[in-house]
Design an enzyme around this catalytic site. Structure first.
Site, PDB file in Angstrom:
ATOM      1  NE  ARG A  21      -3.804   0.765   1.795  1.00 16.40           N
ATOM      2  CZ  ARG A  21      -5.179   0.780   2.351  1.00 16.40           C
ATOM      3  NH1 ARG A  21      -5.433   1.548   3.322  1.00 16.40           N
ATOM      4  NH2 ARG A  21      -5.960   0.168   1.720  1.00 16.40           N
ATOM      5  CG  HIS A  47      -8.355   0.133  -2.927  1.00 16.64           C
ATOM      6  ND1 HIS A  47      -7.688  -0.817  -2.352  1.00 16.64           N
ATOM      7  CD2 HIS A  47      -9.155   0.498  -1.556  1.00 16.64           C
ATOM      8  CE1 HIS A  47      -7.971  -1.181  -1.225  1.00 16.64           C
ATOM      9  NE2 HIS A  47      -8.739  -0.269  -0.871  1.00 16.64           N
ATOM     10  CD  GLN A  51     -13.028  -2.116  -0.475  1.00 14.05           C
ATOM     11  OE1 GLN A  51     -12.424  -1.736   0.425  1.00 14.05           O
ATOM     12  NE2 GLN A  51     -14.191  -2.627  -0.395  1.00 14.05           N
ATOM     13  CG  ASP A  77     -13.409   6.297  -1.401  1.00 16.26           C
ATOM     14  OD1 ASP A  77     -13.484   6.404  -0.041  1.00 16.26           O
ATOM     15  OD2 ASP A  77     -12.302   6.186  -1.955  1.00 16.26           O
ATOM     16  CB  CYS A 136     -13.763   1.305  -0.239  1.00 23.14           C
ATOM     17  SG  CYS A 136     -13.402   2.792   0.168  1.00 23.14           S
ATOM     18  NE  ARG A 155     -10.056  -5.239   0.649  1.00 24.93           N
ATOM     19  CZ  ARG A 155      -9.503  -4.305   1.103  1.00 24.93           C
ATOM     20  NH1 ARG A 155      -9.998  -3.201   1.350  1.00 24.93           N
ATOM     21  NH2 ARG A 155      -8.124  -4.077   0.928  1.00 24.93           N
TER      22      ARG A 155
HETATM   23  N1  NVA Z   1      -9.742   6.735  -1.490  1.00 27.08           N
HETATM   24  C1  NVA Z   1      -9.412   6.312  -0.183  1.00 27.08           C
HETATM   25  C2  NVA Z   1      -9.735   4.917  -0.022  1.00 27.08           C
HETATM   26  C3  NVA Z   1      -9.354   4.388   1.445  1.00 27.08           C
HETATM   27  C4  NVA Z   1      -9.561   2.937   1.289  1.00 27.08           C
HETATM   28  C5  NVA Z   1      -8.004   6.540   0.063  1.00 27.08           C
HETATM   29  O1  NVA Z   1      -7.267   6.600  -0.957  1.00 27.08           O
HETATM   30  O2  NVA Z   1      -7.816   7.133   1.193  1.00 27.08           O
HETATM   31  N1   CP Z   2     -11.297  -0.148   2.465  1.00 29.80           N
HETATM   32  C1   CP Z   2     -10.084  -0.203   2.776  1.00 29.80           C
HETATM   33  O1   CP Z   2      -8.914  -0.422   1.945  1.00 29.80           O
HETATM   34  O2   CP Z   2      -9.673   0.105   4.118  1.00 29.80           O
HETATM   35  P1   CP Z   2      -8.476   0.161   4.942  1.00 29.80           P
HETATM   36  O3   CP Z   2      -7.937   1.648   4.735  1.00 29.80           O
HETATM   37  O4   CP Z   2      -8.873   0.124   6.455  1.00 29.80           O
HETATM   38  O5   CP Z   2      -7.667  -0.957   4.666  1.00 29.80           O
END
Ligand code: NVA
Ligand code: CP
Length: 311
Positions: free
Chosen positions: A103, A130, A133, A218, A258, A286
């Site tokens: 990540r 992502h 997800q 989101d 998500c 997930r």
């Molecule tokens: N768009 C959000 C998704 C978090 C799971 C982010 O990147 O923070």
């Molecule tokens: N939806 C998601 O990826 O959540 P986290 O940021 O908690 O991993």
């Protein structure tokens, strides 16, 4: 050739549906308490340059359930955080573990990592995509409503990593996608161009939600955009998913997010905590969808029951 999962487009024809079927089967087996440990002695390294609850816990629990082990690594306590090149870290880690989940910020980082890795690399979220997800979202739609093929999906809000992944999902799972976002917050241009036959961008959330089978949103400010939070709140004010938006969708429409969510910003409490919301199933999936993904990448099969790895 080692297989990576950096976007949904890395899946081969036929695999997306089989992966969802397998995820559903793994879920049933888990519920029934059926032991299934095909990844004994296997290790997944998880590199997190951003925070996470769901991604970390689902991969870690998933590896435990499959008989393997997951290793949490952060830049704070690895040499990556002190400037060791991605290319070197990839070569070293991939000599020691069986798969690597990352990540991070730039999507190019996971691409560079994958280019130097001898083992599968999984994108656990970048600024652009992502995909894990989306596996869970597609599994959730399938278990609640059946196939999403030919359905109408509305994505309302920022043209961010989730939105880009929904665009790829529209191609891979064959649905039409209406995106409502403010001007200047459109999804990735190349991603949407490649899906122009099934995706439209509009400015009105109610228009995007018209006759939708699934409404998705989101956060307005993603991880890394914390300093823009106040400015974004002002721009995105009209892009909340509330009861009026859901009323434009089909009566049986589902709502997904998500998570983490901000009630009162991108979604009203009434919607996310209401009867059309499936966010808890979505979060749970997930776990199951990623277990199916790990089987695919590490065992080369979506129907492995024996735990035997390929020769
Ligand atoms: N768009 C959000 C998704 C978090 C799971 C982010 O990147 O923070
Ligand atoms: N939806 C998601 O990826 O959540 P986290 O940021 O908690 O991993």
């Amino acid at each position: 050739m080692v297989r990576h999962f950096l976007t949904l487009l890395d899946l081969r024809p036929g695999e997306p549906e089989r992966l969802l079927e397998r995820a559903a089967e793994l879920k049933r087996m888990h519920r029934a308490g059926t032991p299934h440990a095909p990844l004994r002695q296997r290790t997944l390294a998880m590199l997190f340059e951003k925070s996470s609850t769901r991604t970390r816990v689902s991969f870690e629990a998933g590896m435990t359930q499959l008989g393997g082990h997951a290793l949490f690594l952060s830049p704070r306590d690895t040499q990556l955080g002190r400037g060791e090149p991605v290319e070197d870290s990839a070569r070293v880690l991939s000599r020691m573990v069986d798969a690597i989940m990352i990540r991070t910020f730039a999507h190019a980082t996971v691409e560079r990592f994958a280019a130097y890795s001898q083992v599968p690399v999984i994108n656990g979220l970048t600024d652009r995509f992502h995909p894990c997800q989306l596996l869970a979202d597609m599994q959730t739609y399938r278990e609640c409503r059946g196939s999403i093929r030919g359905c109408r999906v509305a994505f309302i809000g920022d043209g961010n990593n989730m939105c880009n992944s929904y665009i790829n999902a529209a191609r891979v799972f064959d649905f039409s996608l209406a995106i409502a976002c403010p001007e200047g917050f459109e999804p990735d241009a190349a991603t949407i161009t490649a899906a122009s036959d099934r995706c439209t961008v509009v400015r009105d959330p109610q228009m995007a939600a018209a006759d939708a089978d699934l409404v998705v949103t989101d956060v307005w400010a993603s991880m890394g955009q914390e300093s823009e939070q106040a400015a974004r709140r002002a721009v995105f004010g009209g892009f909340k998913v509330d009861a009026a938006v859901m009323a434009r969708a089909r009566p049986k429409a589902l709502f997904m997010h998500c998570l983490p969510a901000h009630r009162g910003e991108e979604v009203s409490a009434e919607v996310i905590d209401g009867p059309q919301s499936v966010v808890w199933e979505e979060a749970e999936n997930r776990l199951h969808a990623q277990k199916a993904l790990l089987e695919l990448l590490l065992l080369g099969a979506l129907d492995d029951r024996t735990g035997s790895a390929p020769e």
